[in-house]
Design a protein around this motif. Sequence first.
Motif, mmCIF file in Angstrom:
data_model
loop_
_atom_site.group_PDB
_atom_site.id
_atom_site.type_symbol
_atom_site.label_atom_id
_atom_site.label_comp_id
_atom_site.label_asym_id
_atom_site.label_seq_id
_atom_site.Cartn_x
_atom_site.Cartn_y
_atom_site.Cartn_z
ATOM 1 N N ASP A 598 0.810 -1.224 0.000
ATOM 2 C CA ASP A 598 0.000 0.000 0.000
ATOM 3 C C ASP A 598 0.842 1.273 0.000
ATOM 4 N N LYS A 599 2.073 1.165 -0.447
ATOM 5 C CA LYS A 599 2.937 2.331 -0.583
ATOM 6 C C LYS A 599 3.512 2.364 -2.000
ATOM 7 N N GLY A 600 3.809 3.539 -2.464
ATOM 8 C CA GLY A 600 4.465 3.688 -3.756
ATOM 9 C C GLY A 600 5.935 3.981 -3.557
ATOM 10 N N MET A 601 6.799 3.092 -4.027
ATOM 11 C CA MET A 601 8.244 3.293 -3.925
ATOM 12 C C MET A 601 8.700 4.005 -5.201
ATOM 13 N N VAL A 602 9.033 5.279 -5.072
ATOM 14 C CA VAL A 602 9.405 6.102 -6.219
ATOM 15 C C VAL A 602 10.922 6.253 -6.245
ATOM 16 N N ALA A 603 11.538 5.833 -7.354
ATOM 17 C CA ALA A 603 12.983 5.957 -7.518
ATOM 18 C C ALA A 603 13.272 6.955 -8.628
ATOM 19 N N VAL A 604 14.132 7.936 -8.330
ATOM 20 C CA VAL A 604 14.496 8.974 -9.297
ATOM 21 C C VAL A 604 15.987 8.835 -9.595
ATOM 22 N N PHE A 605 16.318 8.671 -10.874
ATOM 23 C CA PHE A 605 17.677 8.323 -11.312
ATOM 24 C C PHE A 605 18.170 9.374 -12.294
ATOM 25 N N SER A 606 19.352 9.952 -12.031
ATOM 26 C CA SER A 606 19.894 10.964 -12.943
ATOM 27 C C SER A 606 21.348 11.233 -12.595
ATOM 28 N N GLU A 607 22.084 11.755 -13.577
ATOM 29 C CA GLU A 607 23.453 12.203 -13.319
ATOM 30 C C GLU A 607 23.462 13.584 -12.683
ATOM 31 N N SER A 608 22.319 14.290 -12.715
ATOM 32 C CA SER A 608 22.221 15.647 -12.173
ATOM 33 C C SER A 608 21.502 15.629 -10.825
ATOM 34 N N SER A 609 22.192 16.052 -9.780
ATOM 35 C CA SER A 609 21.558 16.115 -8.464
ATOM 36 C C SER A 609 20.457 17.172 -8.440
ATOM 37 N N GLU A 610 20.648 18.251 -9.230
ATOM 38 C CA GLU A 610 19.620 19.283 -9.310
ATOM 39 C C GLU A 610 18.351 18.725 -9.942
ATOM 40 N N GLY A 611 18.508 17.920 -10.985
ATOM 41 C CA GLY A 611 17.354 17.314 -11.632
ATOM 42 C C GLY A 611 16.606 16.387 -10.697
ATOM 43 N N ILE A 612 17.360 15.612 -9.901
ATOM 44 C CA ILE A 612 16.730 14.712 -8.937
ATOM 45 C C ILE A 612 15.938 15.517 -7.915
ATOM 46 N N ALA A 613 16.540 16.580 -7.385
ATOM 47 C CA ALA A 613 15.863 17.397 -6.373
ATOM 48 C C ALA A 613 14.582 18.019 -6.930
ATOM 49 N N LYS A 614 14.662 18.496 -8.184
ATOM 50 C CA LYS A 614 13.495 19.126 -8.799
ATOM 51 C C LYS A 614 12.388 18.107 -9.021
ATOM 52 N N ALA A 615 12.761 16.913 -9.477
ATOM 53 C CA ALA A 615 11.763 15.868 -9.718
ATOM 54 C C ALA A 615 11.108 15.422 -8.420
ATOM 55 N N ILE A 616 11.898 15.273 -7.362
ATOM 56 C CA ILE A 616 11.343 14.841 -6.079
ATOM 57 C C ILE A 616 10.392 15.892 -5.520
ATOM 58 N N GLU A 617 10.768 17.162 -5.642
ATOM 59 C CA GLU A 617 9.888 18.237 -5.169
ATOM 60 C C GLU A 617 8.560 18.213 -5.930
ATOM 61 N N TRP A 618 8.643 17.983 -7.239
ATOM 62 C CA TRP A 618 7.461 17.919 -8.081
ATOM 63 C C TRP A 618 6.547 16.769 -7.649
ATOM 64 N N ILE A 619 7.163 15.602 -7.436
ATOM 65 C CA ILE A 619 6.394 14.410 -7.057
ATOM 66 C C ILE A 619 5.773 14.589 -5.674
ATOM 67 N N LYS A 620 6.548 15.154 -4.764
ATOM 68 C CA LYS A 620 6.002 15.381 -3.423
ATOM 69 C C LYS A 620 4.791 16.308 -3.470
ATOM 70 N N GLY A 621 4.867 17.294 -4.373
ATOM 71 C CA GLY A 621 3.730 18.181 -4.518
ATOM 72 C C GLY A 621 2.490 17.446 -4.969
ATOM 73 N N ILE A 622 2.656 16.516 -5.930
ATOM 74 C CA ILE A 622 1.517 15.737 -6.419
ATOM 75 C C ILE A 622 0.973 14.829 -5.331
ATOM 76 N N ALA A 623 1.887 14.267 -4.537
ATOM 77 C CA ALA A 623 1.492 13.247 -3.565
ATOM 78 C C ALA A 623 1.226 13.821 -2.182
ATOM 79 N N SER A 624 1.107 15.149 -2.077
ATOM 80 C CA SER A 624 0.869 15.759 -0.766
ATOM 81 C C SER A 624 -0.602 16.104 -0.594
ATOM 82 N N ASN A 625 -1.076 16.038 0.631
ATOM 83 C CA ASN A 625 -2.420 16.491 0.970
ATOM 84 C C ASN A 625 -2.350 17.928 1.476
ATOM 85 N N PRO A 626 -3.226 18.816 0.980
ATOM 86 C CA PRO A 626 -3.226 20.207 1.465
ATOM 87 C C PRO A 626 -3.499 20.271 2.969
ATOM 88 N N GLU A 627 -2.882 21.238 3.641
ATOM 89 C CA GLU A 627 -3.061 21.404 5.081
ATOM 90 C C GLU A 627 -3.627 22.790 5.376
#
Length: 746
Positions: A598-627
């Motif tokens: 019941d969990k989604g294991m998301v793996a982000v793979f890239s030679e660019s650490s900036e690209g990884i950070a940007k992708a993770i932030e994007w995904i977290k935004g999609i997978a977050s509940n508003p507070e």
Amino acid sequence: MNIVKKTILLSDGRTIEIETGKLAKQADGSVVVKMGKTMLLAAVTCAKEAKEDVDFMPLQVEYKEKFAAAGRYPGGFMKREGRPSDYEILVSRLIDRALRPLFPDDFHAEVFVTVNLISAEKDIMPDALAGLAASAALAVSDIPFNGPISEVRVARVNGEFVINPTFKELEIADLDIMVAATYENIMMVEGEMKEVQEADMLEAIKFAHTEIKKHCQAQMELTRETGKTEKRVYCHETNDEELRAAVHQFCYDKCYAIAKSGQGKHERSEAFEALKEEFIQTIPEEELEERQLMINRYYHAVEKEAMRNMILDEGIRLDGRSSAQIRPIWCEVDYLPAAHGSAVFTRGETQSLTTVTLGTKLDEKEVDDVLVEGSQQFVLHYNFPPFSTGDARPARGTSRREVGHGNLAFRALKPVVPIGEANPYAVRIVSDILESNGSSSMATVCAGTLALMDCGVKIAKPVSGIAMGLITDSKTKKYAVLSDILGDEDHLGDMDFKVTGTVDGITATQMDIKVDGLPYEVLEQALEQARQGRLHIMGEMMKTLSEPRAEFKPHVPRLEQIVIDAEFIGAVIGTGGKVIQEIQKVTGTVITITEENDKGMVAVFSESSEGIAKAIEWIKGIASNPEIGQVYTGTVKSVLEFGAFVEILPGKEGLLHISELDWKRISKVTDVINEGDTVTVKLLEIDERSGKLRLSMRALTDKPEGYVEPEPRSRPPRRDGDRRSRGGRDGSRDRGDRRDRGPRRY
């Protein structure tokens, strides 16, 4: 039909049935072996006569699994079984290695053994029955064979040995070996272990042999009841005792001298060939064609005798070493600067250049066998090019030998390579053998360990491997156990026993025995000598690199994982993969998502650490509940008379009512904001029933002194379709929260 059946009762109460006389009756011998709902059909055929100029045993074994046996369609465009899978090749080799030594030395007719899986119960492992099926088919034929044999799998589950365990039992076992034997002798052992002690492995072999004796007894009874006790008469060799004696007298002492000279592999081989040519010069030219095959055979026997006697009588080996001495070793890591990890391991005249490559889940090996489906995170490939032995011939695809040697090295390293949560990367090891003179699979294990550590993979412990040999004399009862055998010692000896392990125990083994009657005390000595040899090799390896590197090399792509709730997996992927493809394109990453518990294991793979950070932030935004109470920066998606819809998180929109734009009265929404504007808002409320979001801009500024809330405006008449199109009285909406709305929009 003359149907004959035999039933074997296993120690745990299960039964194995052998039936002959019903199927494939035109073969020289055929049987059906059944255990539960699993059924194997084995058929053997043999040529009437041997081909000319054949002085070896031309045995071919094919094991094939039918997808219909498990009620499945084969994959691929053609939807039919094609070339053998690695698993089928490995099972074929298991059968071949047990049968081949038991055909008479002078029997050279082509023999074909075919074993088909025709019915498959999902939790029964058919490979443990394949050797029994092949031997039983030979037992009911007239083909000369010094059997019968059987093969069983032994696993240790919760401290107890189990015969022919199920798939589920094997998952929790710390020992898994296949053992083949006749009624009297062990013939073959192969398997993997989790740092098991030598004494435990010997006990497992003995446990297997007790069960195998029952299988052999049933086959002997089957042979008698089918009337196949008399085997066919054959004559596949022409012999000349006078010529045999002449070859021995002329060549033995010279062979002994060459064997004792301590020359290198190629120099020694050339010297032996020159000696044979020297003898051939003594044969009249008109007799040579007729006698050539016999000369080759007799000379090979002399060469074998000289080498074996030298070792047994003087304790000297072909390269001058003592029986327990290991060849010189040198190692180097990071030899290939562009690879993720690399190592060269050289022991004597055997050399492996090995690389490690890290990848994503998309790079994992897809497994689609009849009974096993899924993916394999760790793989090892072994290549044996012809130039490694100085052969001038082309390389034509992957050989069965390469599959088998690669599998042994894979099993050796498998217990120490982290997988799953401990390591998100797919791991591929490739061993290219550049020189070969004995135990190249063990060189692969050593080079693989060093390459993994050079890459920075956090292996549990280093693994080393060694190949042991045996020379015996049945007349004098002398024997010699040899450590780190040469190719000639393997070819001319009586045993090839490979053992791999850490400092704490065995991880894999493969043993082929070519003689009858190998006492367990000899095996015990071989295991102890192998342990000492492994530790010596390990010590040499550790001088080069003793532990995994703390960090991956700069050019190794990074991979980071986050966990999201399973309900958001669809939103991250998007309709037809639209969202995840956009994330990958914009950020330059590769993203994989796997659902686990019941969990989604998301793996982000890239030679660019900036690209990884940007992708993770994007995904977290999609997978977050508003507070409630949180401040968000969002985009105005649409503007209406009474307010605007603002996307505060990917796929999540809320209503910014006209009254919440400012503390002062606003006549027209577009006086303040327009579609496409970026605005900062505060989440005031989430409707408990509908999940609708209410946003505010004015809440982010101080309330003016003396402010009085204006009277609410009269609501304009409702237009047809407003409530339906906007989803509620206030028009707010959430495009990704409700499960009954199908795939999320972005």
